[in-house]
Design a protein around this motif. Sequence first.
Motif, short mmCIF file in Angstrom:
data_model
loop_
_atom_site.label_atom_id
_atom_site.label_comp_id
_atom_site.label_asym_id
_atom_site.label_seq_id
_atom_site.Cartn_x
_atom_site.Cartn_y
_atom_site.Cartn_z
N LEU A 205 -43.84 -56.54 6.51
CA LEU A 205 -44.54 -57.38 5.53
C LEU A 205 -44.57 -58.85 5.96
CD1 LEU A 205 -43.21 -55.77 2.23
CD2 LEU A 205 -45.60 -55.82 2.98
N GLU A 206 -43.44 -59.32 6.50
CA GLU A 206 -43.40 -60.70 6.98
C GLU A 206 -44.36 -60.89 8.15
OE1 GLU A 206 -42.22 -63.32 5.78
OE2 GLU A 206 -40.83 -62.63 4.26
N ASP A 207 -44.46 -59.90 9.04
CA ASP A 207 -45.37 -60.01 10.19
C ASP A 207 -46.83 -59.99 9.74
OD1 ASP A 207 -43.32 -60.26 11.95
OD2 ASP A 207 -43.41 -58.21 12.72
N ILE A 208 -47.15 -59.15 8.75
CA ILE A 208 -48.51 -59.13 8.22
C ILE A 208 -48.85 -60.50 7.63
CG2 ILE A 208 -50.01 -58.14 6.44
CD1 ILE A 208 -48.38 -55.51 6.78
N ARG A 209 -47.89 -61.08 6.91
CA ARG A 209 -48.11 -62.38 6.28
C ARG A 209 -48.29 -63.48 7.33
NH1 ARG A 209 -44.50 -64.37 1.38
NH2 ARG A 209 -42.74 -63.65 2.61
N ARG A 210 -47.53 -63.44 8.40
CA ARG A 210 -47.51 -64.51 9.40
C ARG A 210 -48.51 -64.32 10.53
NH1 ARG A 210 -43.02 -63.60 12.00
NH2 ARG A 210 -42.78 -65.64 12.94
N TYR A 226 -53.22 -52.86 8.36
CA TYR A 226 -52.70 -53.83 7.41
C TYR A 226 -52.74 -55.25 7.96
CZ TYR A 226 -51.18 -49.68 4.97
OH TYR A 226 -51.17 -48.47 4.31
N PHE A 227 -53.08 -55.40 9.25
CA PHE A 227 -53.19 -56.73 9.86
C PHE A 227 -54.64 -57.23 9.82
CE2 PHE A 227 -49.17 -55.22 11.32
CZ PHE A 227 -48.38 -56.35 11.50
N HIS A 231 -55.08 -58.70 3.62
CA HIS A 231 -53.69 -58.32 3.36
C HIS A 231 -52.76 -59.53 3.44
CE1 HIS A 231 -55.48 -54.37 4.44
NE2 HIS A 231 -54.68 -53.95 3.48
N ALA A 232 -52.94 -60.36 4.46
CA ALA A 232 -52.07 -61.54 4.60
C ALA A 232 -52.22 -62.46 3.39
CB ALA A 232 -52.39 -62.28 5.89
N GLU A 233 -53.45 -62.58 2.90
CA GLU A 233 -53.70 -63.46 1.75
C GLU A 233 -52.97 -62.96 0.51
OE1 GLU A 233 -56.74 -64.22 4.75
OE2 GLU A 233 -55.89 -62.39 3.87
N LEU A 234 -52.88 -61.64 0.34
CA LEU A 234 -52.17 -61.08 -0.81
C LEU A 234 -50.67 -61.38 -0.77
CD1 LEU A 234 -53.90 -57.58 -1.17
CD2 LEU A 234 -53.90 -59.41 -2.89
N LEU A 238 -45.71 -64.72 -1.72
CA LEU A 238 -44.75 -63.80 -2.35
C LEU A 238 -43.32 -64.04 -1.85
CD1 LEU A 238 -46.67 -60.40 -2.48
CD2 LEU A 238 -46.81 -62.40 -3.99
N ARG A 239 -42.38 -63.70 -2.72
CA ARG A 239 -40.95 -63.89 -2.43
C ARG A 239 -40.29 -62.54 -2.26
NH1 ARG A 239 -36.43 -66.20 -6.53
NH2 ARG A 239 -34.92 -67.00 -5.02
N PHE A 240 -39.75 -62.30 -1.05
CA PHE A 240 -39.11 -61.02 -0.72
C PHE A 240 -37.61 -61.20 -0.53
CE2 PHE A 240 -43.19 -60.26 1.94
CZ PHE A 240 -43.90 -59.93 0.81
N ALA A 241 -36.85 -60.13 -0.75
CA ALA A 241 -35.42 -60.12 -0.40
C ALA A 241 -34.94 -58.68 -0.33
CB ALA A 241 -34.60 -60.90 -1.43
N ILE A 242 -33.81 -58.50 0.34
CA ILE A 242 -33.14 -57.20 0.37
C ILE A 242 -31.80 -57.36 -0.34
CG2 ILE A 242 -32.11 -57.61 2.67
CD1 ILE A 242 -32.37 -54.56 3.14
N VAL A 243 -31.47 -56.39 -1.19
CA VAL A 243 -30.24 -56.40 -1.97
C VAL A 243 -29.31 -55.32 -1.42
CG1 VAL A 243 -29.24 -56.31 -4.28
CG2 VAL A 243 -31.61 -57.07 -3.97
#
Length: 572
Positions: A205-210, A226-227, A231-234, A238-243
Amino acid sequence: MTSFKVERFPFDADKVKAWGSVDPRHSNWPVVYVMNNTEEVYVGESLNVEGRMKQHLESDSKRNLETVRVVLDDTFNKSACLDLESFLIRMFHGDASRQVLNLNAGITDADYYDRDNYNKTFRQIFEELRTQEELFKRTIPQIVNSDLFKLSPFKALNHDQAAAVNDILEGFFNDLESGVDNTVVVEGNPGTGKTVVAIYLLKLLEDIRRHDSEEPLDIDSIFSDYFTPGHAELLESLRFAIVVPQQSLRDSIAKVFRQTPGLSKGMVLTPFQVGESSDRFDLLVVDEAHRLNQRANQASGPLNKKFIEINEKLFGWDDPLKTQLDWIRKQSHHSILMLDVGQTVRPADLPATTTRELSSRARAASRFYRLQTQMRISADKDYVKYIREVLSDNPPASREDFGEYDLRMFTDLGEMRRELQKREEEHGLSRLVAGYAWPWNSKNDKTAYDIELDGQRMRWNTTTTDWINSPKSVDEVGSIHTVQGYDLNYVGVIVGNDLRYDPVAGKLTFDRSNYHDKKGKENNPKLGIQYSDKDLLEYVKNIYSVLLTRGILGTYVQVCDTALRDRLQGFF
């Protein structure tokens, strides 16, 4: 006799042009190449490497790279090059000597003609890049045994992992477009790669965004769709994290995120950090979600206070029925929960009824994915299922043959430790673990021993963080809290007297007097729950099921209770 050669030249327009004119294969042959400077590395494959180099020279992300090495081999084909590219990316990330600039567009672990022989060549190529080109600091065994390798987002996914990731992404983007919040459940037995999928998803997801839309992307990448624009614009804001509920695994994942472009250590959170956050998350990926807590006495007074404060902050009052899962739901628009109900090991964990209900709801919403393929245990049959049946009141009818998998029972702990030490010298990552059937005396008295058995005197783990890789771990005994979520090459498991067998009733029994995990048997007055021996038996069976499924190459077993040993000898 090697069939390959490595050609090196500076990453410079004139030098690329001059190199390209020397050999027709430089513009018309499948190759793999490595581009690097002292801090970064990029691995690629191409049928026209000269043309690809010219594209890279225009790339902002690669303009600081200095040297190119091209691996040429008369026997290479497209499948072999994709496989070698994936192999070298994983090795570079696990080596940690340079940051890997590759995007995580996705390569599946696909078979092809003569792959075994190609893999031998790949190892020779690695050795030349390590010894002659000095691109690696560590050997393959050292890299493969590292957390950075085992938890790397650059894994080649197997087919059911790739299918799950693709379906999750498709659903996620659909939900973003329609403004619908959703919860995804990914379920799988030990060793099916739940943690890898969690990390892989966030990196992807980070790679698609960047991703720079001007940067060419390999059309063979399984997630290349997805590239594409939109998709990147969506994902842009957004704020992502892993718990990660468990401290040891959380620290290991944080190391991986710190080493990976696009990810950061700050994205790896405790459930409490999620609850305390002043802003909501767009996506929370929860690893080992079955280890999220319900309302129960926490490990310290300050955490009990935090639990109350978070409930009051999120829900207006301290509702004792609210769990950390409720925090995740309240604090995120989208969540992806990686879980296995069979790995719930403490009463404070989410109740099995809750996790089963989660799975049912996800199924009804078409947001449930099951990982089937066993990635950890090198056995040609379903070893995890076998272990769970062995630890039930309806065991298998006979002993199963697991081929080359080294499954053995010992009657002398000293002998088992000596054999485990041999495996440590041969393969590394061979550790002794046990059920919590002995008090932790050495926690407060460093001269004390905790486990004394068959003339052996041993101590529990002296660290709760990254114990497996700590210098003293080969001489210590790890508990469930140090190994859940991890792989070992060989594991030696001491089944203590907390688990016994009643030959008259023909059933496994729980011995409370020999179970020393205080949090593992603590009643829950907040919820008015008192845990019976029958309740706690299920947790203890889950603990031993987890311990007995850590070993990639083998599992050694020592059983303290005589009746249980007699019963289990027929299965190991």
